[in-house]
Design an enzyme around this catalytic site. Structure first.
Site, PDB file in Angstrom:
ATOM      1  N   ARG A 186      -0.103   4.950   3.058  1.00 54.10           N
ATOM      2  CA  ARG A 186      -0.103   4.666   4.493  1.00 54.10           C
ATOM      3  C   ARG A 186       0.180   5.870   5.379  1.00 54.10           C
ATOM      4  O   ARG A 186       0.246   5.737   6.612  1.00 54.10           O
ATOM      5  CB  ARG A 186       0.936   3.578   4.793  1.00 54.10           C
ATOM      6  CG  ARG A 186       0.530   2.210   4.352  1.00 54.10           C
ATOM      7  CD  ARG A 186       1.650   1.207   4.601  1.00 54.10           C
ATOM      8  NE  ARG A 186       2.515   1.042   3.435  1.00 54.10           N
ATOM      9  CZ  ARG A 186       3.669   0.372   3.465  1.00 54.10           C
ATOM     10  NH1 ARG A 186       4.106  -0.136   4.599  1.00 54.10           N
ATOM     11  NH2 ARG A 186       4.384   0.232   2.365  1.00 54.10           N
ATOM     12  N   TRP A 197      -8.999   5.404   0.261  1.00 48.98           N
ATOM     13  CA  TRP A 197      -9.604   5.988  -0.932  1.00 48.98           C
ATOM     14  C   TRP A 197      -8.765   5.600  -2.142  1.00 48.98           C
ATOM     15  O   TRP A 197      -7.638   5.135  -2.014  1.00 48.98           O
ATOM     16  CB  TRP A 197      -9.733   7.506  -0.817  1.00 48.98           C
ATOM     17  CG  TRP A 197      -8.488   8.214  -0.404  1.00 48.98           C
ATOM     18  CD1 TRP A 197      -7.355   8.403  -1.144  1.00 48.98           C
ATOM     19  CD2 TRP A 197      -8.223   8.817   0.869  1.00 48.98           C
ATOM     20  NE1 TRP A 197      -6.406   9.090  -0.428  1.00 48.98           N
ATOM     21  CE2 TRP A 197      -6.914   9.360   0.819  1.00 48.98           C
ATOM     22  CE3 TRP A 197      -8.980   8.968   2.038  1.00 48.98           C
ATOM     23  CZ2 TRP A 197      -6.358  10.035   1.902  1.00 48.98           C
ATOM     24  CZ3 TRP A 197      -8.402   9.637   3.114  1.00 48.98           C
ATOM     25  CH2 TRP A 197      -7.119  10.150   3.034  1.00 48.98           C
ATOM     26  N   CYS A 237       0.841  -1.208   0.000  1.00 51.68           N
ATOM     27  CA  CYS A 237       0.000   0.000   0.000  1.00 51.68           C
ATOM     28  C   CYS A 237       0.867   1.246   0.000  1.00 51.68           C
ATOM     29  O   CYS A 237       1.711   1.436   0.887  1.00 51.68           O
ATOM     30  CB  CYS A 237      -0.916  -0.008   1.222  1.00 51.68           C
ATOM     31  SG  CYS A 237      -1.959   1.463   1.342  1.00 51.68           S
ATOM     32  N   GLU A 278      -5.201   3.377  -9.967  1.00 49.25           N
ATOM     33  CA  GLU A 278      -5.774   2.055  -9.692  1.00 49.25           C
ATOM     34  C   GLU A 278      -6.944   1.772 -10.631  1.00 49.25           C
ATOM     35  O   GLU A 278      -7.167   0.638 -11.040  1.00 49.25           O
ATOM     36  CB  GLU A 278      -6.237   1.981  -8.239  1.00 49.25           C
ATOM     37  CG  GLU A 278      -5.127   2.061  -7.221  1.00 49.25           C
ATOM     38  CD  GLU A 278      -5.662   2.021  -5.805  1.00 49.25           C
ATOM     39  OE1 GLU A 278      -5.880   0.921  -5.275  1.00 49.25           O
ATOM     40  OE2 GLU A 278      -5.875   3.119  -5.225  1.00 49.25           O
TER      41      GLU A 278
END
Length: 374
Positions: A84, A253, A81, A258
């Site tokens: 973060r 979010w 991720c 993506e």
């Protein structure tokens, strides 16, 4: 029971892993909790209680403070991720008292409503009961709370999301009567651990969707593209101190890439680059024209523009890359290792133009964490 929830006949669910909590993992977590909460005190007494509970029951129960800390640190430790930086802001909904499939369904819907708000997306996790020896906990079988169906036609073509073909077939086998469109929202399938599964059609007000348009090319709207606002992952196990929470849907979010560089662009997903390139009048007869790159940029421009116009929280890959390096610096100053998998941290578009591309990362396995569910 709400009309959007249906109880179903039993089905052959995958085998469930039921294991006794490892005191060594529990001790490691309790010590971490107290190291970062030095004013709480009572660590040795807490360790004695945990050891006693594991000996008697094969597991132990986290306090809310431990659960909240564990969930936030699991996000902090998520090596894939990039977003973060705000891990401490994760909102933790403690629903460990919800054991029935219908209750899980209702709380998943509530999660989506609360996380979505008016478009200002809130990082949220809802934690349901953990697995206990002899007592498997409920599970949401969907990989995300919101996904679009994939339909295979009689001629062999695919309408919708190819990634969801098998899950769509499972839902239909359990009685789902969805449409045959490109963006049909799949129902939730909830395995209660023991007993009959539950099918839950998500209410319309729980799923905010954004139609994709372009700030320059009006024809973009004619492509009929859209995407949901909240990426709520539901197919992972939240592992805290040797305890597995197999049903813990969580969301941040979206980063625009993506959707624009993966969900809508990948050849095994919606594969929209050839469509966009054709409408742009690009030369697709040769790769040297870089038509894919041009189409990819315009598709990502459209996604970012559309979410901004709709007032829905979204970040771009350049901004998020900078934020990740800020997070990395903060973790280093705190004396902590920040695990990161390079191939996931570098954005899927213009990677070399982002600062996260030009360095390497340590990637140890740290806990608490989110891990694949068995």
């Amino acid at each position: 029971m709400p009309t959007w929830i249906r109880s179903l006949r039993p089905f052959d669910a995958p085998p469930l892993m039921e294991r006794v909590a490892d005191f060594r993992e529990a001790e490691r977590f309790i010590r971490l909790f107290h190291a970062e909460h030095p004013t709480d005190g009572g660590m040795h007494a807490r360790l004695r209680d945990v050891a006693r509970d594991i000996t008697r029951h094969g597991t132990y129960t986290h306090t809310f403070e431990e659960l909240q800390f564990g969930a936030r640190v699991a996000w902090r430790n998520s090596n894939r991720c990039i977003g973060r930086l705000y891990w401490q802001s994760l909102r933790v909904r403690d629903r460990r008292d919800v054991t029935g499939a219908e209750g899980v369904a209702l709380e998943c819907v509530a999660h989506l409503r609360e996380a979505t708000g008016d478009g200002r997306i809130r990082p949220t996790i809802t934690v349901f009961p953990p697995d206990r020896p002899g007592h498997p906990a409920p599970r949401v079988l969907n990989e995300q709370l919101i996904r679009y169906a994939g339909h295979r036609t009689r001629k062999g073509s695919i309408i919708g999301d190819p990634r969801q073909i098998e899950f769509t077939a499972l839902a239909r086998g359990l009685g789902w009567h969805g449409g045959l469109g490109r963006f049909d929202v799949l129902p939730l399938i909830i395995d209660p651990g023991r007993g009959e599964p539950l099918l839950c059609n998500l209410p319309g007000d729980a799923v905010l969707e954004v139609p994709i348009t372009h700030p320059v090319y009006a024809w973009f709207a004619d492509l009929g593209l859209r995407w949901h606002a909240v990426p709520a992952i539901s197919g992972m196990c939240l592992e805290i101190g040797g305890v597995c929470y197999p049903c813990a849907p969580f969301n941040g979010w979206y980063m625009g890439a993506e959707i624009g560089a993966r969900n809508l662009a990948d050849t095994d997903r919606y594969d929209q680059l050839p469509v966009v390139a054709e409408r742009l009048g690009l030369d697709t007869s040769t790769e040297r024209s870089l038509w894919r790159d041009h189409a990819l940029v315009e598709l990502n421009v459209a996604v970012l523009h559309s979410f901004e116009a709709a007032g829905v929280t979204m970040t771009d890959h350049h901004t998020e890359s900078g934020r990740f390096l800020t997070h990395l610096e903060r973790e280093e100053k705190a004396g902590r290792t920040c695990p990161a998998e390079w191939s996931w941290i570098v954005p899927p578009i213009s990677g070399g133009a982002t600062p996260v591309f030009h360095r390497s990362y340590d990637n140890p396995t740290l806990t608490p964490t989110f891990m694949p569910r068995h």
